[in-house]
Design an enzyme around this catalytic site. Structure first.
Site, mmCIF file in Angstrom:
data_model
loop_
_atom_site.group_PDB
_atom_site.id
_atom_site.type_symbol
_atom_site.label_atom_id
_atom_site.label_comp_id
_atom_site.label_asym_id
_atom_site.label_seq_id
_atom_site.Cartn_x
_atom_site.Cartn_y
_atom_site.Cartn_z
ATOM 1 N N HIS A 100 0.850 -1.197 0.000
ATOM 2 C CA HIS A 100 0.000 0.000 0.000
ATOM 3 C C HIS A 100 0.881 1.241 0.000
ATOM 4 C CE1 HIS A 100 1.169 -0.579 4.203
ATOM 5 N NE2 HIS A 100 1.096 0.737 4.291
ATOM 6 N N HIS A 152 5.377 5.803 -1.544
ATOM 7 C CA HIS A 152 6.247 4.631 -1.700
ATOM 8 C C HIS A 152 5.540 3.402 -1.145
ATOM 9 C CE1 HIS A 152 7.162 5.664 2.496
ATOM 10 N NE2 HIS A 152 7.443 4.392 2.641
HETATM 11 P P1 ATP Z 1 4.840 -4.636 11.407
HETATM 12 O O1 ATP Z 1 4.856 -3.410 12.295
HETATM 13 O O2 ATP Z 1 4.199 -5.818 12.041
HETATM 14 O O3 ATP Z 1 6.181 -4.936 10.826
HETATM 15 P P2 ATP Z 1 3.472 -2.937 9.512
HETATM 16 O O4 ATP Z 1 4.518 -1.900 9.799
HETATM 17 O O5 ATP Z 1 3.082 -3.216 8.122
HETATM 18 O O6 ATP Z 1 3.918 -4.312 10.146
HETATM 19 P P3 ATP Z 1 1.851 -1.325 11.210
HETATM 20 O O7 ATP Z 1 3.011 -1.083 12.122
HETATM 21 O O8 ATP Z 1 0.510 -1.513 11.809
HETATM 22 O O9 ATP Z 1 2.128 -2.586 10.303
HETATM 23 O O10 ATP Z 1 1.827 -0.095 10.195
HETATM 24 C C1 ATP Z 1 0.787 0.141 9.267
HETATM 25 C C2 ATP Z 1 1.261 1.214 8.303
HETATM 26 O O11 ATP Z 1 1.563 2.411 9.019
HETATM 27 C C3 ATP Z 1 2.555 0.875 7.545
HETATM 28 O O12 ATP Z 1 2.536 1.561 6.311
HETATM 29 C C4 ATP Z 1 3.626 1.471 8.416
HETATM 30 O O13 ATP Z 1 4.790 1.779 7.673
HETATM 31 C C5 ATP Z 1 2.943 2.739 8.881
HETATM 32 N N1 ATP Z 1 3.455 3.136 10.194
HETATM 33 C C6 ATP Z 1 3.569 2.354 11.283
HETATM 34 N N2 ATP Z 1 4.047 3.037 12.335
HETATM 35 C C7 ATP Z 1 4.242 4.303 11.911
HETATM 36 C C8 ATP Z 1 4.725 5.497 12.524
HETATM 37 N N3 ATP Z 1 5.090 5.539 13.790
HETATM 38 N N4 ATP Z 1 4.789 6.609 11.758
HETATM 39 C C9 ATP Z 1 4.418 6.598 10.474
HETATM 40 N N5 ATP Z 1 3.953 5.512 9.833
HETATM 41 C C10 ATP Z 1 3.880 4.369 10.525
#
Ligand code: ATP
Ligand code: MG
Length: 183
Positions: free
Chosen positions: A45, A131
């Site tokens: 995404h 991205h």
């Molecule tokens: P995992 O954390 O289990 O490796 P993930 O990163 O895909 O998996 P989430 O952490 O729930 O799952 O994140 C969902 C989306 O939000 C992803 O696009 C992630 O890059 C983004 N994201 C997560 N944490 C942050 C943050 N602190 N600031 C900005 N974007 C974030």
């Protein structure tokens, strides 16, 4: 009293052809020996706004803010003509695919979605570059140069509100709502 919270984020979805082409980029990175922890194909995404933990009772306000923002925007296209790395190719921690040059309409979309959410009290990191994260790594290996996706530009015509669940096998995303761009 404990308040129920959901981990939410707003994203732009890929179409199936582009998803498959992003997976083909992963095959090329893998074939070149780059050591990534690969993101599940169904999770690809473009992040628009990361909300983090949201109290259940505030989800309705988030939905109406996004509905309103989306109605004021027009569809646009994002080319997927680059494969890159954050912070840079020599110390690649995140491998991504997306546009080679910034897409002003995407930055505007992020601003339009985040503005009313910020008014609700949410805070956001400043970056708003389109991205798709393909993989994460420890930053010790250089990202090999591989061909970008062979697909037409992505037509962005909706925002999706996701809830993210932390599973033992990685994050699982569930669609909570979708907002078409335009009146
Ligand atoms: P995992 O954390 O289990 O490796 P993930 O990163 O895909 O998996 P989430 O952490 O729930 O799952 O994140 C969902 C989306 O939000 C992803 O696009 C992630 O890059 C983004 N994201 C997560 N944490 C942050 C943050 N602190 N600031 C900005 N974007 C974030
Ligand atoms: Mg995460």
């Amino acid at each position: 009293m404990q308040v129920a919270r959901r981990r939410l984020f707003v994203a732009v979805d890929l179409d199936d052809a582009l998803r498959a082409e992003c997976a083909a980029v992963v095959d090329r990175l893998r074939a070149n020996g780059w050591p990534g922890r690969w993101v599940a194909t169904e999770n690809y995404h473009l992040t628009v706004a990361f909300l983090g933990g949201v109290d259940d009772e505030r989800v309705g306000a988030v939905q109406s803010a996004l509905n309103d923002a989306a109605s004021r925007l027009a569809p646009f296209e994002v080319p997927f003509d680059a494969v890159g790395a954050f912070p840079n190719a020599r110390k690649a921690r995140v491998a991504w695919v997306g546009p080679a040059a910034p897409v002003p309409a995407f930055t505007a979309l992020c601003g339009a979605a985040r503005g009313p959410l910020a008014a609700l009290g949410f805070t956001f990191e400043p970056h708003a570059d389109a991205h798709v994260t393909l993989a994460r790594s420890d930053g010790r290996a250089t990202l090999p140069t591989v061909e970008p996706p062979n697909a037409p530009p992505l037509r962005v015509d909706a925002l999706t509100l996701y809830q993210s669940f932390a599973e033992r096998t990685g994050a699982r995303y569930v669609v909570l709502d979708r907002f078409a761009l335009g009146p």
